[in-house]
Structure formats: structure tokens, C-alpha cells
Design a protein around this motif. Structure first.
Motif, PDB file in Angstrom:
ATOM      1  N   ASN A 135      -6.454   0.929  10.959  1.00 55.76           N
ATOM      2  CA  ASN A 135      -6.148  -0.408  10.461  1.00 55.76           C
ATOM      3  C   ASN A 135      -5.325  -0.472   9.188  1.00 55.76           C
ATOM      4  OD1 ASN A 135      -7.539  -1.640  12.540  1.00 55.76           O
ATOM      5  ND2 ASN A 135      -9.469  -1.530  11.457  1.00 55.76           N
ATOM      6  N   ILE A 136      -5.189   0.620   8.473  1.00 56.16           N
ATOM      7  CA  ILE A 136      -4.454   0.576   7.209  1.00 56.16           C
ATOM      8  C   ILE A 136      -3.738   1.898   6.988  1.00 56.16           C
ATOM      9  CG2 ILE A 136      -6.515   1.270   5.918  1.00 56.16           C
ATOM     10  CD1 ILE A 136      -5.454  -0.400   3.570  1.00 56.16           C
ATOM     11  N   ARG A 137      -2.506   1.797   6.503  1.00 58.08           N
ATOM     12  CA  ARG A 137      -1.711   2.999   6.216  1.00 58.08           C
ATOM     13  C   ARG A 137      -0.629   2.621   5.212  1.00 58.08           C
ATOM     14  NH1 ARG A 137      -0.947   1.157  11.064  1.00 58.08           N
ATOM     15  NH2 ARG A 137       1.056   0.397  11.771  1.00 58.08           N
ATOM     16  N   SER A 138       0.085   3.618   4.763  1.00 51.95           N
ATOM     17  CA  SER A 138       1.183   3.385   3.828  1.00 51.95           C
ATOM     18  C   SER A 138       2.167   2.396   4.445  1.00 51.95           C
ATOM     19  CB  SER A 138       1.876   4.720   3.534  1.00 51.95           C
ATOM     20  OG  SER A 138       2.972   4.519   2.701  1.00 51.95           O
ATOM     21  N   GLY A 139       2.591   1.421   3.662  1.00 52.10           N
ATOM     22  CA  GLY A 139       3.514   0.403   4.152  1.00 52.10           C
ATOM     23  C   GLY A 139       2.849  -0.920   4.470  1.00 52.10           C
ATOM     24  N   CYS A 140       1.528  -0.925   4.618  1.00 54.86           N
ATOM     25  CA  CYS A 140       0.811  -2.182   4.840  1.00 54.86           C
ATOM     26  C   CYS A 140       0.804  -2.987   3.538  1.00 54.86           C
ATOM     27  CB  CYS A 140      -0.621  -1.909   5.288  1.00 54.86           C
ATOM     28  SG  CYS A 140      -0.767  -1.299   6.978  1.00 54.86           S
ATOM     29  N   ILE A 141       0.444  -4.252   3.640  1.00 58.18           N
ATOM     30  CA  ILE A 141       0.366  -5.151   2.495  1.00 58.18           C
ATOM     31  C   ILE A 141      -1.052  -5.691   2.403  1.00 58.18           C
ATOM     32  CG2 ILE A 141       1.209  -7.315   1.487  1.00 58.18           C
ATOM     33  CD1 ILE A 141       3.394  -5.242   1.618  1.00 58.18           C
ATOM     34  N   ALA A 142      -1.627  -5.661   1.206  1.00 52.91           N
ATOM     35  CA  ALA A 142      -2.917  -6.316   0.962  1.00 52.91           C
ATOM     36  C   ALA A 142      -2.625  -7.642   0.281  1.00 52.91           C
ATOM     37  CB  ALA A 142      -3.800  -5.445   0.085  1.00 52.91           C
ATOM     38  N   THR A 143      -3.206  -8.719   0.818  1.00 49.25           N
ATOM     39  CA  THR A 143      -2.938 -10.051   0.284  1.00 49.25           C
ATOM     40  C   THR A 143      -4.175 -10.921   0.406  1.00 49.25           C
ATOM     41  OG1 THR A 143      -1.373 -11.895   0.350  1.00 49.25           O
ATOM     42  CG2 THR A 143      -2.033 -10.959   2.471  1.00 49.25           C
ATOM     43  N   ASP A 144      -4.066 -12.144  -0.059  1.00 42.69           N
ATOM     44  CA  ASP A 144      -5.147 -13.114   0.009  1.00 42.69           C
ATOM     45  C   ASP A 144      -5.388 -13.490   1.472  1.00 42.69           C
ATOM     46  OD1 ASP A 144      -6.774 -15.377  -0.125  1.00 42.69           O
ATOM     47  OD2 ASP A 144      -5.802 -16.139  -1.912  1.00 42.69           O
ATOM     48  N   PRO A 145      -6.638 -13.428   1.958  1.00 41.17           N
ATOM     49  CA  PRO A 145      -6.888 -13.729   3.374  1.00 41.17           C
ATOM     50  C   PRO A 145      -6.706 -15.193   3.742  1.00 41.17           C
ATOM     51  CG  PRO A 145      -8.952 -13.363   2.247  1.00 41.17           C
ATOM     52  CD  PRO A 145      -7.865 -13.041   1.265  1.00 41.17           C
TER      53      PRO A 145
ATOM     54  N   ILE B 248       0.848  -1.193   0.000  1.00 38.29           N
ATOM     55  CA  ILE B 248       0.000   0.000   0.000  1.00 38.29           C
ATOM     56  C   ILE B 248       0.885   1.244   0.000  1.00 38.29           C
ATOM     57  CG2 ILE B 248      -1.810   1.261   1.229  1.00 38.29           C
ATOM     58  CD1 ILE B 248      -2.709  -1.477   0.157  1.00 38.29           C
ATOM     59  N   LEU B 249       0.700   2.096  -1.001  1.00 36.55           N
ATOM     60  CA  LEU B 249       1.477   3.330  -1.102  1.00 36.55           C
ATOM     61  C   LEU B 249       0.817   4.477  -0.359  1.00 36.55           C
ATOM     62  CD1 LEU B 249       2.460   3.151  -4.861  1.00 36.55           C
ATOM     63  CD2 LEU B 249       3.827   2.508  -2.879  1.00 36.55           C
ATOM     64  N   SER B 250      -0.508   4.566  -0.445  1.00 37.54           N
ATOM     65  CA  SER B 250      -1.226   5.636   0.259  1.00 37.54           C
ATOM     66  C   SER B 250      -2.659   5.194   0.516  1.00 37.54           C
ATOM     67  CB  SER B 250      -1.201   6.942  -0.544  1.00 37.54           C
ATOM     68  OG  SER B 250      -1.896   6.782  -1.759  1.00 37.54           O
ATOM     69  N   VAL B 251      -3.267   5.840   1.483  1.00 34.58           N
ATOM     70  CA  VAL B 251      -4.644   5.559   1.863  1.00 34.58           C
ATOM     71  C   VAL B 251      -5.346   6.891   2.076  1.00 34.58           C
ATOM     72  CG1 VAL B 251      -6.156   4.439   3.552  1.00 34.58           C
ATOM     73  CG2 VAL B 251      -3.930   3.444   3.029  1.00 34.58           C
ATOM     74  N   CYS B 252      -6.558   6.994   1.583  1.00 31.38           N
ATOM     75  CA  CYS B 252      -7.322   8.216   1.821  1.00 31.38           C
ATOM     76  C   CYS B 252      -8.783   7.856   2.029  1.00 31.38           C
ATOM     77  CB  CYS B 252      -7.155   9.201   0.667  1.00 31.38           C
ATOM     78  SG  CYS B 252      -7.771   8.599  -0.896  1.00 31.38           S
ATOM     79  N   HIS B 253      -9.522   8.817   2.570  1.00 34.31           N
ATOM     80  CA  HIS B 253     -10.956   8.646   2.770  1.00 34.31           C
ATOM     81  C   HIS B 253     -11.666   9.566   1.794  1.00 34.31           C
ATOM     82  CE1 HIS B 253     -14.660   7.660   4.818  1.00 34.31           C
ATOM     83  NE2 HIS B 253     -14.982   8.933   4.716  1.00 34.31           N
ATOM     84  N   VAL B 254     -12.428   8.971   0.886  1.00 33.36           N
ATOM     85  CA  VAL B 254     -13.217   9.727  -0.081  1.00 33.36           C
ATOM     86  C   VAL B 254     -14.646   9.756   0.442  1.00 33.36           C
ATOM     87  CG1 VAL B 254     -14.009   9.847  -2.467  1.00 33.36           C
ATOM     88  CG2 VAL B 254     -11.702   9.019  -1.951  1.00 33.36           C
ATOM     89  N   GLU B 255     -15.194  10.949   0.580  1.00 30.81           N
ATOM     90  CA  GLU B 255     -16.495  11.138   1.237  1.00 30.81           C
ATOM     91  C   GLU B 255     -17.598  10.248   0.659  1.00 30.81           C
ATOM     92  OE1 GLU B 255     -18.417  12.404   4.380  1.00 30.81           O
ATOM     93  OE2 GLU B 255     -16.424  13.134   3.901  1.00 30.81           O
TER      94      GLU B 255
END
Length: 125
Positions: free
Chosen positions: A102-112, A32-39
Motif C-alpha cells: 500500500n505504500i512505497r517511494s513516490g506515494c503522497i501522504a495527505t489529509d484524508p 514519501i521518499l522511502s518506506v521501511c519496516h522496523v521490527e
């Protein structure tokens, strides 16, 4: 040509190169490079898929926090996708994850369903 050089020219070298191999057959791995909240959408994570494929509607695990979320939608270059593969730089809407904790830059998204006992990566300074 030049009398002192007998190698291939840049254009010849480029023409002879093979394309990058997309590792879509491997397990999903998205740093994950970046995370944002879109309204109007919610939590959106951005990253380049290093391996595997990402499908809208699938579940992903966010490491190292072990939070499972649903991929609601995927976008690449402002176009909606149903599937993205290794090498694609995508933004994906996650449902069931709190962006603040729970999520921020540097985290990894993978198969659960895949269990990782260690995480090895390179750090460049």
C-alpha cells in the motif's frame, strides 16, 4: 574592494536574503521518499513535509492507493515530535497500512478529508 566590481559582496547578499516561508497553513502534502519496516515499531515512512502540519495521532491518506492510516509517532533527527510542520524532514510510524502493497517511494501522504481529482508534479530527468 575591486575597481572593476561595484555590486554587493556575497556576505552582503546573504545577509539581505529573507528566510524560506513555511506553508504550514496549507493542506498536508508529504511526498514519501522511502518506506521501511522496523521490527519493534512497524511501517515507517520518511519524507519532507511540503505543506501543512503533521500531528501524532492524526489520520493520513496515502495516494494514489487511497489507503487511510494513523500516524502513531513522528521523529526528526532521532527526536520524538508531537507536531511537525512544512519544511521538516521526518520519519513517521503508520498504523493500518501494509508496507509491502500500500505504500512505497513516490506515494503522497495527505489529509484524508481532502479530495484531489488530479495530481500535478514536476519530473526532472
Amino acid at each position: 574592494g575591486t575597481p572593476w566590481y561595484d555590486g554587493s559582496y556575497l556576505t552582503q547578499a546573504l545577509d539581505g536574503m529573507e528566510g524560506a516561508v513555511r506553508e504550514s497553513f496549507k493542506q498536508l502534502w508529504i511526498p514519501i521518499l522511502s518506506v521501511c519496516h522496523v521490527e519493534s515499531i512497524g511501517t515507517v515512512a520518511v519524507g519532507t513535509i511540503k505543506a501543512g502540519t503533521l500531528d501524532a495521532g492524526m489520520r493520513v491518506k496515502i495516494l494514489p492507493n487511497d489507503v487511510v492510516a494513523k500516524v502513531e509517532s513522528i521523529e526528526m533527527h532521532h527526536s520524538a515530535l508531537s507536531t511537525a510542520q512544512a519544511g521538516d524532514h521526518v520519519g513517521f510510524n503508520l498504523v493500518g497500512v501494509d508496507e509491502a502493497t500500500n505504500i512505497r517511494s513516490g506515494c503522497i501522504a495527505t489529509d484524508p478529508d481532502v479530495w484531489y481529482s488530479t495530481l500535478v508534479d514536476r519530473v526532472y530527468l
